[in-house]
Design a protein around this motif. Sequence first.
Motif, PDB file in Angstrom:
ATOM      1  N   GLU A  13       0.879  -1.157   0.000  1.00 25.50           N
ATOM      2  CA  GLU A  13       0.000   0.000   0.000  1.00 25.50           C
ATOM      3  C   GLU A  13       0.917   1.208   0.000  1.00 25.50           C
ATOM      4  OE1 GLU A  13      -3.053  -0.373   3.049  1.00 25.50           O
ATOM      5  OE2 GLU A  13      -3.696   1.645   2.551  1.00 25.50           O
ATOM      6  N   GLY A  38      -5.135   7.356   4.353  1.00 28.80           N
ATOM      7  CA  GLY A  38      -6.591   7.257   4.346  1.00 28.80           C
ATOM      8  C   GLY A  38      -7.178   7.138   5.735  1.00 28.80           C
ATOM      9  N   GLY A  98      -9.499  -5.009  11.935  1.00 29.53           N
ATOM     10  CA  GLY A  98      -9.596  -4.117  10.768  1.00 29.53           C
ATOM     11  C   GLY A  98     -10.376  -4.794   9.657  1.00 29.53           C
ATOM     12  N   GLY A  99     -10.690  -3.996   8.647  1.00 24.92           N
ATOM     13  CA  GLY A  99     -11.395  -4.567   7.498  1.00 24.92           C
ATOM     14  C   GLY A  99     -10.455  -5.401   6.632  1.00 24.92           C
ATOM     15  N   TYR A 124      -8.367  -0.041  -4.215  1.00 31.06           N
ATOM     16  CA  TYR A 124      -7.503  -0.327  -3.066  1.00 31.06           C
ATOM     17  C   TYR A 124      -6.536  -1.465  -3.440  1.00 31.06           C
ATOM     18  CZ  TYR A 124      -6.559  -0.922   1.965  1.00 31.06           C
ATOM     19  OH  TYR A 124      -5.982  -0.980   3.194  1.00 31.06           O
ATOM     20  N   TYR A 127      -6.600  -5.794  -2.760  1.00 34.38           N
ATOM     21  CA  TYR A 127      -7.369  -6.854  -3.444  1.00 34.38           C
ATOM     22  C   TYR A 127      -6.465  -7.564  -4.456  1.00 34.38           C
ATOM     23  CZ  TYR A 127     -11.109  -3.407  -2.330  1.00 34.38           C
ATOM     24  OH  TYR A 127     -11.920  -2.479  -1.741  1.00 34.38           O
ATOM     25  N   ASN A 170     -16.504  -1.970  -4.645  1.00 34.99           N
ATOM     26  CA  ASN A 170     -16.172  -1.062  -3.546  1.00 34.99           C
ATOM     27  C   ASN A 170     -16.917   0.249  -3.777  1.00 34.99           C
ATOM     28  OD1 ASN A 170     -13.301   1.012  -2.763  1.00 34.99           O
ATOM     29  ND2 ASN A 170     -14.861   0.295  -1.369  1.00 34.99           N
ATOM     30  N   ASP A 202     -16.917  -4.347  -0.666  1.00 32.47           N
ATOM     31  CA  ASP A 202     -16.205  -3.560   0.345  1.00 32.47           C
ATOM     32  C   ASP A 202     -17.003  -2.282   0.585  1.00 32.47           C
ATOM     33  OD1 ASP A 202     -14.527  -1.947   1.819  1.00 32.47           O
ATOM     34  OD2 ASP A 202     -12.710  -2.553   0.750  1.00 32.47           O
ATOM     35  N   TYR A 205     -16.725   2.507   3.410  1.00 34.23           N
ATOM     36  CA  TYR A 205     -17.060   3.940   3.401  1.00 34.23           C
ATOM     37  C   TYR A 205     -18.574   4.170   3.336  1.00 34.23           C
ATOM     38  CZ  TYR A 205     -12.083   4.519   2.581  1.00 34.23           C
ATOM     39  OH  TYR A 205     -10.716   4.479   2.715  1.00 34.23           O
ATOM     40  N   LEU A 230     -17.757  -6.425   3.470  1.00 33.03           N
ATOM     41  CA  LEU A 230     -16.652  -5.971   4.341  1.00 33.03           C
ATOM     42  C   LEU A 230     -17.030  -4.591   4.866  1.00 33.03           C
ATOM     43  CD1 LEU A 230     -12.875  -5.941   3.365  1.00 33.03           C
ATOM     44  CD2 LEU A 230     -13.962  -3.978   4.440  1.00 33.03           C
ATOM     45  N   ARG A 243      -7.881  -1.041  15.242  1.00 34.86           N
ATOM     46  CA  ARG A 243      -7.955  -2.248  14.428  1.00 34.86           C
ATOM     47  C   ARG A 243      -9.241  -3.036  14.737  1.00 34.86           C
ATOM     48  NH1 ARG A 243      -6.932  -0.863  10.938  1.00 34.86           N
ATOM     49  NH2 ARG A 243      -6.379  -2.768   9.832  1.00 34.86           N
ATOM     50  N   TYR A 321     -11.528  11.046  -0.443  1.00 36.48           N
ATOM     51  CA  TYR A 321     -10.419  11.205  -1.380  1.00 36.48           C
ATOM     52  C   TYR A 321     -10.888  11.974  -2.607  1.00 36.48           C
ATOM     53  CZ  TYR A 321      -9.220   7.106   1.377  1.00 36.48           C
ATOM     54  OH  TYR A 321      -8.996   6.241   2.414  1.00 36.48           O
TER      55      TYR A 321
HETATM   56  C1  LIG Z   1     -11.455   0.463   0.381  1.00 36.21           C
HETATM   57  C2  LIG Z   1     -10.849   0.087   1.684  1.00 36.21           C
HETATM   58  N1  LIG Z   1     -11.169  -1.085   2.226  1.00 36.21           N
HETATM   59  C3  LIG Z   1     -10.641  -1.483   3.395  1.00 36.21           C
HETATM   60  C4  LIG Z   1      -9.729  -0.705   4.073  1.00 36.21           C
HETATM   61  C5  LIG Z   1      -9.106  -1.263   5.330  1.00 36.21           C
HETATM   62  O1  LIG Z   1      -9.485  -0.635   6.466  1.00 36.21           O
HETATM   63  P1  LIG Z   1      -8.977  -1.120   7.898  1.00 36.21           P
HETATM   64  O2  LIG Z   1      -8.080  -0.031   8.394  1.00 36.21           O
HETATM   65  O3  LIG Z   1     -10.218  -1.263   8.716  1.00 36.21           O
HETATM   66  O4  LIG Z   1      -8.251  -2.408   7.753  1.00 36.21           O
HETATM   67  C6  LIG Z   1      -9.374   0.532   3.543  1.00 36.21           C
HETATM   68  C7  LIG Z   1      -8.385   1.377   4.229  1.00 36.21           C
HETATM   69  O5  LIG Z   1      -7.903   2.365   3.736  1.00 36.21           O
HETATM   70  C8  LIG Z   1      -9.948   0.938   2.323  1.00 36.21           C
HETATM   71  O6  LIG Z   1      -9.652   2.123   1.754  1.00 36.21           O
END
Ligand SMILES: Cc1ncc(COP(=O)(O)O)c(C=O)c1O
Length: 388
Positions: A13, A38, A98-99, A124, A127, A170, A202, A205, A230, A243, A321
């Motif tokens: 990332e 982010g 976390g996600g 992101y 994936y 997403n 996902d 947001y 997610l 987290r 963003y």
């Molecule tokens: C599209 C997307 N999914 C998932 C995540 C992961 O988030 P987390 O910090 O909860 O792991 C992010 C984090 O920037 C994201 O932008």
Amino acid sequence: MKLADRMSRIGTESAFDVLARARALEAEGRDIVHLQIGEPDFDTPAHVTEAGIQALRDGYTHYVPALGIPALRDVIADYISKTRGISVGRQNVCVAPGGKPIMFWTIMALCQEGDEVIVPDPSYPIYESMARVVGAKVVPLPILEERNFTFAAEDLAARLTPRTKLVVLNSPANPTGGMLDKTDIEAVADVLRDHDCYILSDEIYSRILYSGEHYSVAAEPDLLDRTIILDGFSKTYAMTGWRLGYGIFPEDLMPHIDRLAVNSVSCTNAATQMAGIAALTGPQDCVERMVEEIERRRDYIVDGLNAIPGITCQKPLGAFYVFPNVTGLGLPSKVLADRILAEAGVALLSGTAFGGYGEGYLRLSYANSIPNIQKALDRIAALAKTLN
Ligand SMILES: Cc1ncc(COP(=O)(O)O)c(C=O)c1O
């Protein structure tokens, strides 16, 4: 050192790389504006933090079940059922640190060599990285500015093959702020309904949107039993460092996700989970206030970017963003992003950090104060002048 072959396929990332470079410049005494990462610059709501502290005092300092504390799983199931208009229960919920682990576990559980994974491009980067790690082929789905940073259902249909195992969606989206509305999702669902594949939706947001309503593909007839949602607490409740995220899975996948959780993390921090209960069951005006403030910053940064010759910027509909088109400045995105950091002291990301279709764009996070955003705009404008 001879690493395993899969390490040559794993990505990263870029936000974390750029953060490290920005910190190195700061250590040399440079002033850097951070628009690369982010995360909301807001504090976690006080009642949520207090719940976490109280949980530690109450002894939530031990292992808990791998899939999550049952009370939190119930609260999440309730929240998702209400907000998505679907019916899920504790048996569908997996809590995670976390996600991000939800992406990892979903892809580990479902995909392998010979499979294809359709991934929005730009999107992101994790994936694609995870799909490649497990040996699957990544099939990019172009996300286009001329479609308000969404895709056409026909473009998705054209990429489905008998080998397609997983389709990633997403919305609202990172890095573009694009959003699939109900009509878009219905068209996507019509395409996917006839195709035997899973969907990773996902929706991290889902609460950070400025108009319209979030609509999940999971609400579409026949798709719930092969959709993984997610979501999480990082963005909505400004809890990135705690987290805490979760996945909603079809019930038959749950024992396998349970084993992946046991193998990788054992469980998610217990006190953090108690804070999560407070976040979802407590007052929500903190979220509304945060989104209103982020919207003000969105309007500010979009106007500021559009005032710079060589840059044009659409108004994002969700997330935090902007994805301005910088082709008018005549440099490849990565070169431009590096120069903006090195020469102007603004940390941001090249659109190509999110896929090949990100060429010609930059990504800036506007979850930052208006004075910082103004400083960044002034610095970018000054550099842009030397390029025109
Ligand atoms: C599209 C997307 N999914 C998932 C995540 C992961 O988030 P987390 O910090 O909860 O792991 C992010 C984090 O920037 C994201 O932008």
